[in-house]
Write a protein that holds these residues in place. Structure first.
Motif, PDB file in Angstrom:
ATOM      1  N   ALA A   1      12.028 -20.984 -17.888  1.00  0.00           N
ATOM      2  CA  ALA A   1      10.571 -20.952 -17.777  1.00  0.00           C
ATOM      3  C   ALA A   1      10.207 -20.086 -16.558  1.00  0.00           C
ATOM      4  O   ALA A   1      10.978 -20.007 -15.596  1.00  0.00           O
ATOM      5  N   ASP A   2       9.037 -19.459 -16.594  1.00  0.00           N
ATOM      6  CA  ASP A   2       8.575 -18.612 -15.492  1.00  0.00           C
ATOM      7  C   ASP A   2       8.628 -19.363 -14.168  1.00  0.00           C
ATOM      8  O   ASP A   2       8.102 -20.483 -14.088  1.00  0.00           O
ATOM      9  N   GLU A   3       9.248 -18.765 -13.159  1.00  0.00           N
ATOM     10  CA  GLU A   3       9.206 -19.265 -11.770  1.00  0.00           C
ATOM     11  C   GLU A   3      10.017 -20.536 -11.528  1.00  0.00           C
ATOM     12  O   GLU A   3       9.982 -21.080 -10.414  1.00  0.00           O
ATOM     13  N   VAL A   4      10.705 -21.057 -12.554  1.00  0.00           N
ATOM     14  CA  VAL A   4      11.375 -22.354 -12.362  1.00  0.00           C
ATOM     15  C   VAL A   4      12.449 -22.289 -11.276  1.00  0.00           C
ATOM     16  O   VAL A   4      12.553 -23.207 -10.444  1.00  0.00           O
ATOM     17  N   ALA A   5      13.237 -21.226 -11.249  1.00  0.00           N
ATOM     18  CA  ALA A   5      14.330 -21.168 -10.265  1.00  0.00           C
ATOM     19  C   ALA A   5      13.777 -21.098  -8.843  1.00  0.00           C
ATOM     20  O   ALA A   5      14.270 -21.782  -7.937  1.00  0.00           O
ATOM     21  N   ALA A   6      12.711 -20.306  -8.641  1.00  0.00           N
ATOM     22  CA  ALA A   6      12.108 -20.190  -7.307  1.00  0.00           C
ATOM     23  C   ALA A   6      11.496 -21.523  -6.876  1.00  0.00           C
ATOM     24  O   ALA A   6      11.664 -21.959  -5.729  1.00  0.00           O
ATOM     25  N   SER A   7      10.794 -22.187  -7.800  1.00  0.00           N
ATOM     26  CA  SER A   7      10.147 -23.466  -7.458  1.00  0.00           C
ATOM     27  C   SER A   7      11.178 -24.546  -7.158  1.00  0.00           C
ATOM     28  O   SER A   7      11.051 -25.278  -6.170  1.00  0.00           O
ATOM     29  N   LEU A   8      12.194 -24.665  -8.007  1.00  0.00           N
ATOM     30  CA  LEU A   8      13.192 -25.722  -7.771  1.00  0.00           C
ATOM     31  C   LEU A   8      14.009 -25.433  -6.520  1.00  0.00           C
ATOM     32  O   LEU A   8      14.384 -26.350  -5.788  1.00  0.00           O
TER      33      LEU A   8
ATOM     34  N   GLN B   1      23.853 -19.844 -14.989  1.00  0.00           N
ATOM     35  CA  GLN B   1      23.605 -18.402 -15.128  1.00  0.00           C
ATOM     36  C   GLN B   1      22.209 -18.025 -14.630  1.00  0.00           C
ATOM     37  O   GLN B   1      21.984 -16.909 -14.190  1.00  0.00           O
ATOM     38  N   HIS B   2      21.285 -18.965 -14.695  1.00  0.00           N
ATOM     39  CA  HIS B   2      19.909 -18.684 -14.290  1.00  0.00           C
ATOM     40  C   HIS B   2      19.535 -19.338 -12.957  1.00  0.00           C
ATOM     41  O   HIS B   2      18.366 -19.681 -12.729  1.00  0.00           O
TER      42      HIS B   2
ATOM     43  N   GLU C   1       2.216 -24.952  -9.924  1.00  0.00           N
ATOM     44  CA  GLU C   1       1.393 -26.174  -9.892  1.00  0.00           C
ATOM     45  C   GLU C   1       2.272 -27.423  -9.747  1.00  0.00           C
ATOM     46  O   GLU C   1       1.922 -28.353  -9.024  1.00  0.00           O
ATOM     47  N   ILE C   2       3.397 -27.438 -10.441  1.00  0.00           N
ATOM     48  CA  ILE C   2       4.325 -28.579 -10.302  1.00  0.00           C
ATOM     49  C   ILE C   2       4.773 -28.692  -8.846  1.00  0.00           C
ATOM     50  O   ILE C   2       4.775 -29.785  -8.255  1.00  0.00           O
ATOM     51  N   GLU C   3       5.123 -27.539  -8.279  1.00  0.00           N
ATOM     52  CA  GLU C   3       5.573 -27.511  -6.880  1.00  0.00           C
ATOM     53  C   GLU C   3       4.496 -28.078  -5.955  1.00  0.00           C
ATOM     54  O   GLU C   3       4.792 -28.891  -5.067  1.00  0.00           O
ATOM     55  N   ASP C   4       3.237 -27.686  -6.177  1.00  0.00           N
ATOM     56  CA  ASP C   4       2.131 -28.170  -5.338  1.00  0.00           C
ATOM     57  C   ASP C   4       1.935 -29.682  -5.484  1.00  0.00           C
ATOM     58  O   ASP C   4       1.689 -30.377  -4.492  1.00  0.00           O
TER      59      ASP C   4
END
Ligand SMILES: [Mg+2]
Length: 223
Positions: free
Chosen positions: A90-97, A126-127, A205-208
């Motif tokens: 999903a978009d941005e998931v690796a950066a957010s997690l 891999q991601h 938004e999840i991160e926030d």
């Protein structure tokens, strides 16, 4: 609770003294609807966004015939077996997690047959999603309660399916629940998960939501 024929990954979980984020995989960390639709097209089939379910909405591209439920189950199984070729993050998931990992333990909890565990583990790695993975088709609520145990730290659970969020609510009533579905078309068709569930439309938004709760909890505890 320990690993069993229908449960894998639990024995390897080690949690540090921090909040816990339990994150679903399909439609939350990894795209599911878009790649499964592409996989179906490769099989001469199409997923129609007529309602929030697969059964009844998979049809033959040629004849329009509805694909029976047991055929959809077999297609899902072959899709999971070849997920390396289809699924993307999903978009941005690796950066957010990665950012959230600075303040919390992160665990993936996927409702997928355990026979596909190794391929899913490799795909997540891999991601840049190296967090522990628990796979089972059992109800999620009891597992979430077990994983969190009697820890006093905040607990977060993110999923795209209302029944999983409700199961978490039942067994871990103190958890902060977040509804997220990567696919916008099906997100619009999803049943409302409930007033006590936060809703997010992307990973920032999840991160926030999570950092806001953790900060408020820290402030309360030090007040
Ligand atoms: Mg899911």
């Amino acid at each position: 609770m320990k690993d069993a024929a229908d449960l894998r990954g639990l024995n390897d979980v080690r949690l540090s003294d921090r909040p816990l984020i339990i994150c679903d995989v399909d439609e939350v960390a990894l795209e599911f609807v878009a790649p499964f639709s592409a996989y179906l097209r490769s099989q001469g089939l199409e997923l129609l966004p007529r309602s929030f379910r697969l059964t009844g909405n998979v049809v033959s591209l040629e004849s329009g015939r509805e694909t029976p439920a047991e055929e959809i189950r077999a297609l899902l199984d072959s899709f999971f077996a070849s997920q390396m070729d289809w699924q993307t993050p999903a978009d941005e998931v690796a950066a957010s997690l990665s950012a959230l990992h600075d303040i919390a333990n992160i665990l993936f909890l996927t409702a997928m047959p355990v026979r596909h565990y190794d391929v899913r583990r490799a795909l997540l790695d891999q991601h840049d999603l190296p967090f522990p993975l628990v796979a089972t088709e059992r109800a999620k609520g009891p597992l979430i309660a077990h994983l969190h145990g009697d820890r006093s730290h905040p607990l977060f659970f993110i999923d795209d399916l209302a029944p999983n969020l409700h199961s978490a609510k039942q067994y871990a009533p103190h958890a902060t629940l977040v509804h997220f579905m990567a696919n916008e078309t099906f997100r619009a068709l999803a049943p409302h998960a409930g007033d006590d569930v936060s809703s997010a439309s992307n990973w920032r938004e999840i991160e926030d939501i999570i950092t806001g709760h953790v900060a408020a909890n820290t402030a309360n505890n030090s007040a």
